[in-house]
Structure formats: C-alpha cells, structure tokens
Write a protein that holds these residues in place. Structure first.
Motif, short mmCIF file in Angstrom:
data_model
loop_
_atom_site.label_atom_id
_atom_site.label_comp_id
_atom_site.label_asym_id
_atom_site.label_seq_id
_atom_site.Cartn_x
_atom_site.Cartn_y
_atom_site.Cartn_z
N UNK A 1 -2.83 -8.93 -3.12
CA UNK A 1 -3.16 -8.36 -4.45
C UNK A 1 -4.45 -7.65 -3.75
N UNK A 2 -5.42 -8.45 -3.16
CA UNK A 2 -6.62 -7.73 -2.66
C UNK A 2 -6.59 -6.52 -1.92
N UNK A 3 -5.53 -6.60 -0.98
CA UNK A 3 -5.34 -5.28 -0.24
C UNK A 3 -5.29 -4.24 -1.06
N UNK A 4 -4.63 -4.40 -1.96
CA UNK A 4 -4.17 -3.13 -2.97
C UNK A 4 -5.57 -2.77 -3.88
N UNK A 5 -6.06 -3.84 -4.09
CA UNK A 5 -7.40 -3.54 -5.16
C UNK A 5 -8.40 -2.80 -4.51
N UNK A 6 -8.59 -3.45 -3.16
CA UNK A 6 -9.81 -2.99 -2.36
C UNK A 6 -9.37 -1.78 -1.51
N UNK A 7 -8.28 -1.16 -1.65
CA UNK A 7 -7.41 -0.05 -0.76
C UNK A 7 -7.78 -0.41 0.58
N UNK A 8 -7.55 -1.51 1.14
CA UNK A 8 -7.98 -2.10 2.51
C UNK A 8 -6.88 -1.16 3.35
N UNK A 9 -5.59 -0.98 3.06
CA UNK A 9 -4.93 -0.01 3.92
C UNK A 9 -5.10 1.44 3.75
N UNK A 10 -6.21 1.87 3.14
CA UNK A 10 -6.28 3.34 2.81
C UNK A 10 -5.98 3.58 1.41
N UNK A 11 -5.87 4.94 1.20
CA UNK A 11 -5.53 5.48 -0.39
C UNK A 11 -5.08 6.88 -0.31
N UNK A 12 -4.33 7.17 -1.39
CA UNK A 12 -4.11 8.64 -1.56
C UNK A 12 -4.10 8.88 -3.01
N UNK A 13 -3.31 9.71 -3.55
CA UNK A 13 -3.28 9.91 -5.07
C UNK A 13 -2.58 8.87 -5.89
N UNK A 14 -1.98 8.13 -5.32
CA UNK A 14 -1.19 6.71 -6.08
C UNK A 14 -2.40 5.67 -6.04
N UNK A 15 -1.98 4.93 -7.13
CA UNK A 15 -2.58 3.72 -7.29
C UNK A 15 -2.51 2.68 -6.16
N UNK A 16 -1.09 2.79 -5.64
CA UNK A 16 -1.01 1.77 -4.67
C UNK A 16 -0.54 2.56 -3.37
N UNK A 17 -1.04 2.16 -2.16
CA UNK A 17 -0.87 2.62 -1.18
C UNK A 17 -0.34 1.60 0.10
N UNK A 18 0.82 1.83 0.88
CA UNK A 18 0.96 0.51 1.78
C UNK A 18 0.62 0.84 3.10
#
Length: 226
Positions: free
Chosen positions: A23-40
């Motif tokens: 959950x922290x990975x997505x909340x802190x965008x540790x895998x990067x980010x794009x326009x979506x709220x979630x980025x894998x």
C-alpha cells in the motif's frame, strides 16, 4: 471466544507487513507515477517489456479449443491484464492493495472479469485453469513464496515472470517482503530449486527480455502441473 479472537488478531497482524508495504508503494509512488492514481512501474508499462509478454500470453491462451479460466495473482494496475481478458473464459484479477482493487473495479468492466482483494500468501485462491504470477514473487520472502507455491498445485498451468540477474546466480536468497527484490543480492527465484522444489510435469521458457537500460533480464516460464 477470547482465545479465538486473539488467534484471529495474530493472523491479521502477521499479514499486515506485506500489505502495508505494498500500500505504501502506491501511496508514495515508489514505482513511479503517471496520470493514474495507481501505477505499477515500468514492468507494467514499458512497451519493450509489456508487448512481447502480451503477445506470447495471447498466443498461449488462444491455443486452446476451450478458453481457460485465468487467475492473475498480483494484477497491479491492470495495464497488462486488460489486454488478456478477451482471450479467456473468465479472468480473475487479484491484488493485496484494497484501494487499488477498488480503483480497478471502477475502471475495468468486462462480463468475464472479476477483481478480488486477497493476500495470495495467506488467503484461499479462486479456482482456475491457469495462474499468472508476473513479477510478484520477486517481492516476497521465501516463507510467503512457499505458502503460495503450495496452492499452485490446484492449477494445471502456472506462468511465472521474474526479474533475474543475467548469467549465473545463487537462487532463492531470502528477503524481507516489500523491501526490494533479490536482484540486490545478485539472486532471483527458481521455484524448481530448494527450498521450494516445485513439482511439475513440464517446464518451458516462453520469453526472456534483456533490460538494456536496467540490470538483469525478465524471464517468463510456463509450468504444466498435470
């Protein structure tokens, strides 16, 4: 009753670290980010990685006269899975992150598509013909991997994708779940080797993508269990 509640609480607490980490990975965008709220991360979005995988999986899934029921164990933001749903009888997508699954349910809607929030290490898995594990086990401890492997015997096919070091390496060095992958220890998962000793009737490498700008190679392997 108290003892039962205490035992249930212990089970929940034991499951928290991995769930919290993801959950922290997505909340802190540790895998990067794009326009979506979630980025894998790039593993789910880089065309060099994604396109060959989608092509080989589509070829495998369409090779059957009767479409398969597929369980995607660790579906992430579903940028990859969305390309495969049409080739299946039913596609069951699973992830440990509650808000991610809620987001996916709202974004992706197909008659043969289901999303479930489960911890694949501790929860019972849905039934199906084929399990997909795409760059999931690499994030988990050996104990959690072993728990998952023990459940894979219910599937006829398992398609595993792992980020591995190039060349020779010592497999299955243990890690703490959610804190990087084994590549940092010059290791990677090999389910056929101890401590997992995965029993299969056939093993076939489907794909290997060398990462020119990153370390290692992403390998996809098909296992037939019965």
């Amino acid at each position: 009753m108290f003892v039962k509640k205490e035992n249930e609480l212990k089970k929940v607490k034991k499951a928290w670290p991995t769930k919290d980490a993801m959950e922290q990975v997505y909340e802190m965008k540790l895998w990067g980010h794009n326009r979506s709220a979630f980025y894998s991360g790039i593993g789910s979005h880089d065309p060099m990685i994604v396109n060959p995988y989608v092509d080989i999986l589509a070829s495998f899934l369409t090779s059957f006269q009767k479409p398969l029921v597929v369980c995607d164990l660790g579906c992430g933001d579903f940028n990859v899975g969305k390309e495969l749903v049409k080739h299946t009888k039913k596609y069951v997508a699973i992830d440990i992150v509650t808000d991610l699954i809620k987001h996916n349910k709202e974004k992706f809607k197909e008659e043969n598509l289901e999303f479930h929030c489960l911890d694949i290490s501790t929860d019972n898995l849905p039934s199906g013909d084929c399990a997909l594990l795409r760059q999931v086990l690499q994030h988990l401890s050996n104990a959690e991997v072993q728990n998952i492997v023990s459940k894979l015997t219910n599937f006829k096919y398992v398609i595993l994708t792992e980020h591995l070091p190039e060349g020779h390496f010592i497999p299955n060095k243990d890690i703490i779940s959610g804190q990087g992958i084994r590549l940092k220890k010059q290791s990677g998962l090999n389910l056929m080797r101890p401590p997992f000793n995965f029993k299969v009737v056939e093993e076939k490498q489907l794909l290997a993508v060398a990462l020119n700008d990153y370390q290692g190679v992403i390998v996809t392997t098909l296992y037939k269990l019965f």
